[in-house]
Design an enzyme around this catalytic site. Structure first.
Site, short mmCIF file in Angstrom:
data_model
loop_
_atom_site.label_atom_id
_atom_site.label_comp_id
_atom_site.label_asym_id
_atom_site.label_seq_id
_atom_site.Cartn_x
_atom_site.Cartn_y
_atom_site.Cartn_z
N GLY A 137 -4.77 -2.00 4.64
CA GLY A 137 -4.02 -2.83 4.27
C GLY A 137 -4.73 -4.30 4.80
O GLY A 137 -4.62 -5.34 3.89
N ARG A 138 -5.42 -4.73 6.01
CA ARG A 138 -6.38 -5.41 6.35
C ARG A 138 -7.78 -6.26 5.64
O ARG A 138 -7.83 -7.20 6.08
CB ARG A 138 -6.20 -6.19 7.49
N LYS A 171 0.50 -1.13 -0.03
CA LYS A 171 -0.11 -0.16 -0.31
C LYS A 171 0.89 1.24 0.13
O LYS A 171 0.73 2.66 -0.94
CB LYS A 171 -0.55 -0.04 1.55
N HIS A 193 -5.41 -33.14 17.94
CA HIS A 193 -4.00 -34.14 18.84
C HIS A 193 -3.04 -32.93 19.27
O HIS A 193 -1.77 -33.31 19.50
CB HIS A 193 -3.63 -34.26 17.12
N LYS A 207 9.41 -1.09 14.81
CA LYS A 207 9.74 -0.33 13.13
C LYS A 207 11.13 1.01 13.61
O LYS A 207 12.24 0.67 12.87
CB LYS A 207 8.79 0.23 12.64
N GLU A 245 -5.65 -6.01 14.68
CA GLU A 245 -4.42 -4.95 14.60
C GLU A 245 -6.00 -4.04 14.35
O GLU A 245 -5.63 -3.20 14.89
CB GLU A 245 -3.94 -5.49 13.18
O1 F6P Z 1 3.46 -2.71 9.69
C1 F6P Z 1 2.20 -3.06 9.94
C2 F6P Z 1 0.94 -3.14 8.29
O2 F6P Z 1 0.97 -0.88 8.46
C3 F6P Z 1 0.10 -3.81 8.49
O3 F6P Z 1 -1.36 -2.71 8.37
C4 F6P Z 1 -0.33 -3.77 6.59
O4 F6P Z 1 -1.00 -4.21 5.89
C5 F6P Z 1 1.52 -4.14 6.15
O5 F6P Z 1 2.14 -3.11 7.36
C6 F6P Z 1 1.78 -3.87 4.96
O6 F6P Z 1 1.76 -2.76 4.94
P1 F6P Z 1 1.97 -2.01 3.41
O7 F6P Z 1 0.93 -3.10 1.81
O8 F6P Z 1 2.09 -0.61 3.29
O9 F6P Z 1 3.39 -2.93 2.65
#
Ligand code: F6P
Length: 550
Positions: A267-268, A206, A384, A512, A353
């Site tokens: 993103g999710r 993204k 199991h 990060k 998230e």
């Molecule tokens: O670090 C978490 C995050 O921002 C997620 O929310 C997202 O899905 C993932 O990183 C990847 O982000 P991108 O698509 O910007 O690479």
């Protein structure tokens, strides 16, 4: 105290919980032979059976009161109307627009987003058909046989999960691969299976700034250029999916080979956008559209159905009931469908998230639990390993069981055995086994009274452990779309009632930031920057002992 915990409906639920705490589901089933029907909902050919939950008609009535007091209907309306419900980022959350098959106008800043959504879908379709039809050739003129998605988090988990789920629909001779981890093992071991001439990389990000993805993408690009002997090859072997055209250009991918999405897609929640491109390349456009349609049908149900017949609302309210009144802090996802083996990982990001938050939209500390820990594995394997704890551990873990009536691979008695377990486990979890039953069983086996007394406590199953059973006809693209939209909306309901921002993820930032500092420490020759003694020791040891070739 927060508005939520001060509300009259919350207080009524707390009182109701006092009564429900001691009620066993076994008794509820015995008292009401129609209980299964009363708490089950049919959506197309998916049966959502919520009857094995610690709920009564009164529980639901009180939960609906809470939903009304929290104005859940208005919150749902705000999402579908494109209002900036992602408050900390001042953005709408409009994944529903991506699969809005009705084309009902959805406005962001007074502009209908549907024309741009449809334009990208149309470009995806053309590209999918070109690649699958063999019209899109690699640099040396060969047809593409392998697609490698390079992305992480929401730019990986959705398409990877769906590609596995819809494996039977993937075109013969087309192979999908997913590389996400910056651990070189992921990329190197994937590339080792591939021919550069017939491989297409989809760089999915993204932001197009995610370090793991860009590191993998650069290494993949080096591999391709070295193998094919020309920088020109990149144009035929790399496409991008992103919201960031400038960064895509800077990487060296032509904008004509970029598939756009927008900052109002989380993103999710992005599987339905161009992030779904690798999936579409595998399963073809008709199936991809069927997945969008399945999700859209659930969206319309969620948007228009009254709360008391609204399936994601019911599931979200029951989850809140467990998290906030019973204090259950874990949720298992147990698909009795091998094709859904990646569903737990996908839902982990979706839930945790989205709702792993500790302050309200106004920034106040919450005074109630929010997201449970979400985890799981495909049945029957879990039986199991970890089911022991689900049956007899000290925690109560609400669990979702999912299965298909029709197997994609009918073989002997496999499916009957699988489904027998799918039916039996929730029954066992609900019913349990009493001390009297255990004693009677052991007595029939001729054990002495002493042996019976010693063994009985170990063989008691408390039962009363809640489950949802979700039984669908067959796992096709439409059904998958419906199921995923059901989960998205269920997460939304919980977040809306908890009054948190389900669409931001600031919690991923600190790690990060610190990693960037440590990267500089690792690269530098002299003293490293100040850290606690544990972190400093670990970095120093790595630097002192890493092989010189690294
Ligand atoms: O670090 C978490 C995050 O921002 C997620 O929310 C997202 O899905 C993932 O990183 C990847 O982000 P991108 O698509 O910007 O690479």
């Amino acid at each position: 105290m927060s508005r939520l915990t001060q509300s009259p409906a919350w207080a009524a639920l707390a009182r109701h919980h006092e009564a429900m705490r001691v009620i066993h589901m076994r008794d509820l089933f015995e008292q009401d032979p129609a209980r299964a029907q009363s708490f089950s909902y049919l959506f197309n050919d998916i049966l959502f059976d919520f009857s094995k939950n610690r709920i009564t008609v009164e529980t639901l009535a009180r939960l609906f009161d809470l939903a009304s007091e929290c104005r859940l209907n208005e919150a749902i309306g705000r999402m579908f109307d494109g209002r900036p419900i992602n408050a900390t980022e001042h953005r709408p959350a409009l994944h529903v627009a991506l699969r809005n098959r009705s084309n009902r106008p959805i406005l962001v800043d007074s502009r209908d987003v549907m024309p741009q959504v449809n334009a990208v879908l149309s470009r995806m379709r053309t590209f999918t058909e070109q690649v699958r039809g063999g019209d899109w050739k690699g640099h040396t003129g060969k047809t593409i046989t392998d697609v490698v998605n390079i992305g992480i988090g929401g730019s990986d988990l959705g398409p990877a999960m769906a590609a596995r789920a819809l494996g039977p629909y993937v075109k013969t001779g087309m192979h999908l691969h997913f590389v996400s981890n910056v651990d070189a093992t992921d990329l190197v071991e994937t590339l080792a299976q591939l021919e550069p001439e017939t491989t297409l990389f989809v760089v999915a990000s993204k932001t197009f700034t995610t370090e793991e993805t860009l590191t993998n993408a650069h290494s993949a690009r080096d591999w391709l250029v070295a193998r094919l002997g020309s920088e020109q090859a990149v144009a035929r072997h790399f496409v991008a999916v992103s919201t960031n055209a400038e960064k895509v250009r800077a990487f060296g991918i032509d904008e004509n080979h970029m598939f756009e999405f927008w900052d109002w897609v989380g993103g999710r929640y992005s599987l339905w956008s161009a992030i779904g491109l690798p999936l579409a390349l595998g399963i073809g456009w008709d199936h991809f559209e069927a997945m969008l349609s399945g999700a859209h049908e659930m969206d319309e149900h969620f948007r228009t159905e009254p709360l008391d017949r609204n399936i994601p609302v019911l599931a979200g309210l029951i989850a809140l009931w467990y998290a906030n009144f019973f204090g259950f802090d874990s949720q298992a996802i147990l698909p009795y469908d091998q094709h859904l083996e990646h569903l737990p990982a996908y839902l982990q990001q979706l839930y945790m998230e989205s709702n792993g938050k500790r302050v309200t939209l106004a920034g106040d500390d919450v005074d109630y639990a929010t997201c449970p820990v979400v985890w799981g594995a495909a049945g029957t394997n879990g039986q199991h390993s970890f089911y022991q704890l689900i049956h007899q551990g000290t925690q109560v873990i609400p669990a979702d069981f999912l299965a298909a009536i029709e197997s994609q691979h009918p073989l002997g008695k496999h499916h009957e055995i699988l489904l027998a377990n799918f039916f039996a486990q929730p029954e066992a979890l609900m019913r349990g086994k009493t001390a009297e039953q255990v004693r009677a069983e052991l007595a029939t086996r001729g054990l002495s009274p002493e042996a019976i007394a010693a063994l009985t406590p170990h063989r008691i199953f408390p039962g009363n452990r809640p489950t949802h059973s979700i039984l669908y006809q067959r796992l096709d693209a439409k059904t998958l779309g419906t199921l995923l939209a059901f989960y998205e909306h269920r997460v939304f309901v919980q977040g809306a009632l908890w009054n948190i921002d389900s669409f931001d993820q600031w919690g991923v930032e600190l790690g990060k930031e610190l990693a960037r500092v440590v990267e500089a420490d690792i690269a530098c020759q002299g003293d490293i920057s100040p850290h606690d003694s544990s972190t400093a020791q670990l970095i120093e040891r790595f630097k002192a002992r890493k092989p010189s070739s690294h």
